[in-house]
Design a protein around this motif. Structure first.
Motif, PDB file in Angstrom:
ATOM      1  N   MET A   1       0.847  -1.188   0.000  1.00  0.00           N
ATOM      2  CA  MET A   1       0.000   0.000   0.000  1.00  0.00           C
ATOM      3  C   MET A   1       0.884   1.239   0.000  1.00  0.00           C
ATOM      4  SD  MET A   1      -3.044  -1.365   0.150  1.00  0.00           S
ATOM      5  CE  MET A   1      -4.221  -0.210   0.830  1.00  0.00           C
ATOM      6  N   PRO A   2       0.619   2.194  -0.880  1.00  0.00           N
ATOM      7  CA  PRO A   2       1.443   3.410  -0.903  1.00  0.00           C
ATOM      8  C   PRO A   2       1.203   4.267   0.335  1.00  0.00           C
ATOM      9  CG  PRO A   2      -0.455   3.665  -2.320  1.00  0.00           C
ATOM     10  CD  PRO A   2      -0.471   2.237  -1.865  1.00  0.00           C
ATOM     11  N   GLU A   3       2.197   5.034   0.716  1.00  0.00           N
ATOM     12  CA  GLU A   3       2.060   5.936   1.847  1.00  0.00           C
ATOM     13  C   GLU A   3       1.191   7.141   1.494  1.00  0.00           C
ATOM     14  OE1 GLU A   3       3.727   7.049   5.877  1.00  0.00           O
ATOM     15  OE2 GLU A   3       3.042   5.287   4.790  1.00  0.00           O
ATOM     16  N   VAL A   4       1.269   7.568   0.224  1.00  0.00           N
ATOM     17  CA  VAL A   4       0.575   8.792  -0.203  1.00  0.00           C
ATOM     18  C   VAL A   4      -0.225   8.534  -1.471  1.00  0.00           C
ATOM     19  CG1 VAL A   4       0.814  11.227  -0.810  1.00  0.00           C
ATOM     20  CG2 VAL A   4       2.496  10.163   0.687  1.00  0.00           C
ATOM     21  N   SER A   5      -1.429   9.059  -1.520  1.00  0.00           N
ATOM     22  CA  SER A   5      -2.218   9.096  -2.752  1.00  0.00           C
ATOM     23  C   SER A   5      -2.292  10.540  -3.226  1.00  0.00           C
ATOM     24  CB  SER A   5      -3.635   8.562  -2.518  1.00  0.00           C
ATOM     25  OG  SER A   5      -3.617   7.185  -2.219  1.00  0.00           O
ATOM     26  N   ILE A   6      -1.830  10.772  -4.445  1.00  0.00           N
ATOM     27  CA  ILE A   6      -1.888  12.098  -5.071  1.00  0.00           C
ATOM     28  C   ILE A   6      -3.102  12.119  -5.992  1.00  0.00           C
ATOM     29  CG2 ILE A   6      -0.656  13.782  -6.492  1.00  0.00           C
ATOM     30  CD1 ILE A   6       1.926  12.107  -5.813  1.00  0.00           C
ATOM     31  N   ARG A  82      -2.282   6.302   2.944  1.00  0.00           N
ATOM     32  CA  ARG A  82      -2.649   6.863   4.241  1.00  0.00           C
ATOM     33  C   ARG A  82      -2.851   8.368   4.126  1.00  0.00           C
ATOM     34  NH1 ARG A  82       1.098   7.158   9.790  1.00  0.00           N
ATOM     35  NH2 ARG A  82      -0.245   8.685  10.851  1.00  0.00           N
ATOM     36  N   PHE A  83      -1.929   9.025   3.466  1.00  0.00           N
ATOM     37  CA  PHE A  83      -1.994  10.479   3.320  1.00  0.00           C
ATOM     38  C   PHE A  83      -2.595  10.826   1.964  1.00  0.00           C
ATOM     39  CE2 PHE A  83       1.537   9.770   6.290  1.00  0.00           C
ATOM     40  CZ  PHE A  83       1.105  10.533   7.367  1.00  0.00           C
ATOM     41  N   ILE A  84      -3.495  11.792   1.962  1.00  0.00           N
ATOM     42  CA  ILE A  84      -4.169  12.258   0.748  1.00  0.00           C
ATOM     43  C   ILE A  84      -3.702  13.671   0.457  1.00  0.00           C
ATOM     44  CG2 ILE A  84      -6.370  12.731  -0.382  1.00  0.00           C
ATOM     45  CD1 ILE A  84      -6.003   9.782   0.256  1.00  0.00           C
ATOM     46  N   THR A  85      -3.285  13.920  -0.780  1.00  0.00           N
ATOM     47  CA  THR A  85      -2.891  15.263  -1.188  1.00  0.00           C
ATOM     48  C   THR A  85      -3.343  15.496  -2.620  1.00  0.00           C
ATOM     49  OG1 THR A  85      -1.046  16.840  -1.216  1.00  0.00           O
ATOM     50  CG2 THR A  85      -0.581  14.619  -2.005  1.00  0.00           C
ATOM     51  N   PHE A  86      -3.368  16.742  -3.024  1.00  0.00           N
ATOM     52  CA  PHE A  86      -3.967  17.121  -4.297  1.00  0.00           C
ATOM     53  C   PHE A  86      -2.999  17.973  -5.116  1.00  0.00           C
ATOM     54  CE2 PHE A  86      -7.217  16.629  -1.075  1.00  0.00           C
ATOM     55  CZ  PHE A  86      -8.163  15.812  -1.690  1.00  0.00           C
ATOM     56  N   LEU A  87      -3.027  17.759  -6.411  1.00  0.00           N
ATOM     57  CA  LEU A  87      -2.211  18.569  -7.319  1.00  0.00           C
ATOM     58  C   LEU A  87      -2.966  18.729  -8.625  1.00  0.00           C
ATOM     59  CD1 LEU A  87       0.616  19.938  -7.734  1.00  0.00           C
ATOM     60  CD2 LEU A  87       1.311  17.805  -8.848  1.00  0.00           C
ATOM     61  N   SER A 149      -5.162  25.509   0.603  1.00  0.00           N
ATOM     62  CA  SER A 149      -5.136  25.350  -0.853  1.00  0.00           C
ATOM     63  C   SER A 149      -4.860  23.889  -1.170  1.00  0.00           C
ATOM     64  CB  SER A 149      -4.039  26.238  -1.445  1.00  0.00           C
ATOM     65  OG  SER A 149      -3.943  26.028  -2.835  1.00  0.00           O
ATOM     66  N   LEU A 150      -5.535  23.364  -2.170  1.00  0.00           N
ATOM     67  CA  LEU A 150      -5.390  21.943  -2.481  1.00  0.00           C
ATOM     68  C   LEU A 150      -3.943  21.560  -2.773  1.00  0.00           C
ATOM     69  CD1 LEU A 150      -8.580  21.368  -4.662  1.00  0.00           C
ATOM     70  CD2 LEU A 150      -8.177  20.530  -2.345  1.00  0.00           C
ATOM     71  N   LEU A 151      -3.207  22.389  -3.516  1.00  0.00           N
ATOM     72  CA  LEU A 151      -1.872  21.989  -3.950  1.00  0.00           C
ATOM     73  C   LEU A 151      -0.848  21.994  -2.836  1.00  0.00           C
ATOM     74  CD1 LEU A 151       0.239  24.633  -5.856  1.00  0.00           C
ATOM     75  CD2 LEU A 151      -1.631  25.274  -4.340  1.00  0.00           C
ATOM     76  N   SER A 152      -1.139  22.579  -1.676  1.00  0.00           N
ATOM     77  CA  SER A 152      -0.146  22.658  -0.610  1.00  0.00           C
ATOM     78  C   SER A 152      -0.660  22.074   0.705  1.00  0.00           C
ATOM     79  CB  SER A 152       0.283  24.114  -0.391  1.00  0.00           C
ATOM     80  OG  SER A 152      -0.808  24.896   0.050  1.00  0.00           O
ATOM     81  N   SER A 153      -1.661  21.205   0.624  1.00  0.00           N
ATOM     82  CA  SER A 153      -2.261  20.640   1.831  1.00  0.00           C
ATOM     83  C   SER A 153      -2.276  19.117   1.765  1.00  0.00           C
ATOM     84  CB  SER A 153      -3.691  21.150   2.007  1.00  0.00           C
ATOM     85  OG  SER A 153      -3.730  22.556   2.090  1.00  0.00           O
ATOM     86  N   MET A 154      -2.424  18.509   2.937  1.00  0.00           N
ATOM     87  CA  MET A 154      -2.412  17.051   3.040  1.00  0.00           C
ATOM     88  C   MET A 154      -3.220  16.662   4.271  1.00  0.00           C
ATOM     89  SD  MET A 154       0.989  14.603   3.394  1.00  0.00           S
ATOM     90  CE  MET A 154       1.538  14.915   1.698  1.00  0.00           C
ATOM     91  N   TYR A 155      -3.911  15.513   4.193  1.00  0.00           N
ATOM     92  CA  TYR A 155      -4.582  15.017   5.388  1.00  0.00           C
ATOM     93  C   TYR A 155      -4.367  13.515   5.547  1.00  0.00           C
ATOM     94  CZ  TYR A 155      -8.758  13.503   2.622  1.00  0.00           C
ATOM     95  OH  TYR A 155      -9.626  12.911   1.733  1.00  0.00           O
TER      96      TYR A 155
END
Length: 250
Positions: A1-6, A82-87, A149-155
């Motif tokens: 499982m990846p640590e981050v989903s972009i 686990r971590f969700i971020t947007f670009l 802002s979506l491009l600089s945030s993570m949850y």
């Protein structure tokens, strides 16, 4: 499982897409998956994405054009990180964005975090002062201005769950963040410039006067506030938006 989903929505982004792709491929943190949804582009965006030779990149082509919120939701349905971020497909990350953000979230035990970002023209040349991540974010202060802002945030989806975007609203990102902040007490600021945001002259987010009604509906329809309370927060949002982008204050 990846640590981050972009999560990336793409619609007719071929002009800037290769720079965005490079900014992801150059990340020093490598345990990620990149879920891109093409929203029925009519340019060469799909062909550009399909040339990426990396199994971590997964492209979905939407059956119909449904807007950025819908495209992000299609990607979120498949997210395993686990971590969700947007670009977005025209924005840019510094090479250490993921590494810095994940390290910061773990160190601070943060459920949501956000960083500074540079506000640039289409050539990625800064135009006004960087947007500063200088305050902890709560549900109450996020009502008056959308600092996330979506491009600089993570949850952290393990702790707060996956939060989907309301479809049919031009302010879907603000609603999504507000819904997340209902679940937790605070989001943490990382005071480093980790991303570059392209300020297009024709972008929806910059035409504040055209979306005052949409912002009002954030409070009236999605938050369930009274008319008077919705007008109060809309006025605060409008003033803060002017300050955020005006060179007079930067």
């Amino acid at each position: 499982m990846p640590e981050v989903s972009i999560i990336t929505p793409c619609y007719n982004s071929s002009k800037f897409l290769e720079e965005t792709i490079a900014s992801v491929m150059n990340q020093t943190f490598t345990d990620w998956e990149w879920l891109i949804t093409d929203d029925q582009s009519t340019d060469h965006s799909v062909e550009i994405i399909q040339r990426i030779n990396d199994p971590r990149v997964r492209l979905t082509i939407a059956e119909k054009n449904g807007g950025a919120g819908h495209a992000r939701n299609l990607a979120l349905e498949k997210a395993a990180g686990r971590f969700i971020t947007f670009l977005d497909a025209d924005d840019f990350w510094e090479p250490n964005f993921l590494n810095e953000m994940i390290g910061f979230m773990k160190k601070e035990n943060a459920e949501i975090a956000y960083s500074n970002y540079a506000r640039c023209n289409e050539e990625l040349i800064p135009q006004i002062e960087d947007f500063k991540a200088d305050k902890e974010v709560t549900f109450e202060n996020l009502l008056k201005t959308c600092r996330l802002s979506l491009l600089s945030s993570m949850y952290d989806s393990q702790r707060v769950g996956i939060e989907y975007f309301p479809e049919g609203s031009k302010r879907e990102d603000h609603v999504m963040w507000l819904n997340l902040l209902k679940k937790i007490p605070v989001g943490k600021p990382l005071q480093k410039t980790m991303a570059k945001y392209r300020m297009h002259s024709t972008s929806v987010s910059r035409k504040k006067q055209n979306i005052v009604k949409d912002q009002y509906l954030v409070y009236k329809d999605f938050m369930g506030f009274s008319t008077l309370k919705s007008l109060y927060y809309t006025a605060n949002w409008a003033m803060n938006g002017f300050i955020k982008y005006s060179k007079i204050f930067n």
